[in-house]
Scaffold this active site. Structure first.
Site, mmCIF file in Angstrom:
data_model
loop_
_atom_site.group_PDB
_atom_site.id
_atom_site.type_symbol
_atom_site.label_atom_id
_atom_site.label_comp_id
_atom_site.label_asym_id
_atom_site.label_seq_id
_atom_site.Cartn_x
_atom_site.Cartn_y
_atom_site.Cartn_z
ATOM 1 N N SER A 299 25.270 -37.642 76.889
ATOM 2 C CA SER A 299 26.325 -38.611 77.159
ATOM 3 C C SER A 299 26.005 -39.976 76.552
ATOM 4 O O SER A 299 25.835 -40.099 75.349
ATOM 5 C CB SER A 299 26.563 -38.691 78.668
ATOM 6 O OG SER A 299 27.688 -39.459 78.978
ATOM 7 N N ASP B 214 31.926 -43.112 74.940
ATOM 8 C CA ASP B 214 30.481 -42.916 74.971
ATOM 9 C C ASP B 214 30.137 -41.725 74.080
ATOM 10 O O ASP B 214 31.008 -41.168 73.400
ATOM 11 C CB ASP B 214 29.986 -42.713 76.407
ATOM 12 C CG ASP B 214 30.615 -41.508 77.086
ATOM 13 O OD1 ASP B 214 31.710 -41.090 76.669
ATOM 14 O OD2 ASP B 214 30.024 -40.973 78.039
ATOM 15 N N ASP C 272 29.493 -38.566 74.392
ATOM 16 C CA ASP C 272 30.167 -37.266 74.487
ATOM 17 C C ASP C 272 31.640 -37.396 74.844
ATOM 18 O O ASP C 272 32.326 -36.394 75.052
ATOM 19 C CB ASP C 272 29.456 -36.358 75.502
ATOM 20 C CG ASP C 272 29.629 -36.796 76.942
ATOM 21 O OD1 ASP C 272 29.887 -37.994 77.188
ATOM 22 O OD2 ASP C 272 29.500 -35.945 77.844
ATOM 23 N N ASP D 174 33.429 -38.302 77.400
ATOM 24 C CA ASP D 174 34.060 -37.937 78.666
ATOM 25 C C ASP D 174 34.525 -39.173 79.423
ATOM 26 O O ASP D 174 35.021 -39.078 80.536
ATOM 27 C CB ASP D 174 33.132 -37.082 79.536
ATOM 28 C CG ASP D 174 31.859 -37.802 79.964
ATOM 29 O OD1 ASP D 174 31.580 -38.912 79.443
ATOM 30 O OD2 ASP D 174 31.142 -37.264 80.819
#
Length: 444
Positions: free
Chosen positions: A102, A239, A241, A243
């Site tokens: 992440s 960010d 990843d 999400d």
């Protein structure tokens, strides 16, 4: 670590804490747990990753672990975490694996598992997987060994899904998107352009090393400067990843996750999409969100900190919107996990539908000054339950009334008590927090 799996999967320094051997063992154990529940058919796993360099190594290890246990593997390559979750359901996979840390720095990496349908695994299943890492088992051979194939149109499938979920055209909106040199570098600019926006892509050239390196949602100065330079209507920062997302308005002012939730909640209440007129947030959401939702006739339910707890409450209550101040926003009607691209599209869709700039929409809530003080203690449980602390908190709450809030929260990993105070002014919030911190620190 008391558990192998934390609140967001297995995470650590790649090739040190998170080794390829551990990745292989986790994947193989997950496959065995699945087959033990039902071995009547051949199973399929879907594997994706963010672009950090160690992801290549860990993808190979995870794929080897799954296939060694007899599972076929669909590799989707570099994709956002929510895209992997979506494709698990779309392609009928039995389990999904996302390799990402992440917003963590590049040397870290992680393994996140999804159940069929793209939902996070329950704690009990994660614990069962962890307990079976070192099993000595007979592995399948011959034609029973798993096979691997790639899904070349994975990005296209995901973007198509996003556009169906957000049909509002974005023509006339100029947006700067900071992709953090991460998993959204291909999908985010494409999705926003196909929706009609004029897109200026920032930090969308991942090389395996530069993910989250001074860029993305944890470093907003870049996107703020670019919005002003290009005269954009807003900026979106993802960010590593993707999400989550945060936003900035045309003047470069930050619009955080609470404000995004407020904008979306008001829009969804108006359209009849907000189930039971209820929004789900965590205890760390700003008091301004509570006051704004009350003014707009929206009920606010709070959970412990962590998107998994927001997800649990959303599913348990059948609610349609939830999220965190950090920019994790979940729309269960369209996604099984936080999706930064979906959130951004919905936010820009509201701008397009109303013709109002983001700064005006964000006035749906007024963010109260918030001060957080971390107090090191000998025993955090004793500190938060001490009568002197309870009395001090009660006195502070009485002083602040409805225009302020106090929250004491023991750290989950350290002997710390987090003292959070919100108040009408920064000075009042800081003075109250420091006074309470002194009372907490005095507990021995």
């Amino acid at each position: 670590m008391s558990r192998l799996f934390g609140t967001d999967g297995v995470r650590g320094l790649a090739n040190s804490d998170l080794t390829p051997e551990l990745a292989l063992s986790v994947a193989a154990a997950a496959a065995r747990v699945l087959y033990d529940r039902d071995d009547s058919r051949r199973r399929v796993a879907l594997v994706g990753r963010d672009p950090r360099a160690s992801g290549e190594m860990l993808e190979a290890a995870v794929t080897a672990g799954l296939t060694s246990a007899g599972m076929d593997v669909l590799r989707v390559g570099v994709l956002p975490t929510p895209a992997v979750a979506y494709l698990v359901g779309e392609l009928g996979a039995d389990i999904g694996v996302m390799i990402s840390a992440s917003h963590n720095p590049m040397p870290d990496n992680g393994i996140k598992l999804f159940a069929a349908g793209g939902h996070k695994l329950p704690d009990a299943v994660e614990d069962e997987i962890a307990a079976r890492l070192d099993e000595d088992v007979q592995r399948p051979t011959g034609e029973h060994v798993g096979r691997v194939r790639d899904v070349p149109d994975a990005v296209q499938r995901y973007v198509d899904h996003l556009l169906v979920a957000t049909p509002q055209r974005l023509d006339g909106i100029r947006v700067v998107v900071d992709c953090a040199n991460g998993a959204a570098s291909g999908a985010a600019p494409e999705a926003y352009r196909r929706a009609g926006a004029d897109v200026i892509a920032l930090h969308a050239d991942p090389d395996g090393i530069n993910i989250n390196d001074g860029v993305g949602s944890t470093h907003l100065d870049n996107v703020r400067a670019a919005v002003l330079e290009h005269g954009a209507d807003l900026g979106i920062a993802h960010d590593g990843d993707a999400d989550r997302c945060l936003a900035v308005d045309a003047a470069g002012q930050v619009v955080d996750g609470d404000q995004i939730l407020a904008v979306l909640a008001v829009a969804m209440k108006e359209s009849g999409e907000l189930a039971d007129d209820t929004l789900v947030a965590t205890v760390m959401s700003n008091l301004g969100l509570h006051l704004a939702m009350r003014d707009h006739g929206v009920k606010l339910r709070t959970t412990k900190v962590g998107d998994r707890y927001v997800l649990e409450e959303l599913r348990a209550g059948g609610f349609s919107l939830g999220g965190e101040q950090s920019g994790h926003v979940v729309l269960p009607g369209h996604a099984t996990t936080g999706d930064g691209l979906l959130t951004a599209l919905r936010l820009m869709g509201r701008m397009a539908a109303t013709g109002e700039p983001l700064a005006e929409l964000a006035t749906a809530m007024r963010r109260l000054p918030q001060v957080l003080v971390n107090v090191r203690v000998v025993d955090k449980a004793q500190a938060v339950s001490a009568p002197s602390v309870s009395d001090a908190v009660a006195a502070a709450e009485a002083e602040l009334g409805e225009q302020g809030r106090v929250l004491l929260r023991p750290s989950g990993t350290e002997q710390l008590v987090r003292v959070m105070v919100e108040a009408p002014s920064e000075a009042i919030a800081d003075a109250t927090a420091q006074r309470l911190a002194g009372v907490v620190a005095a507990i021995r």
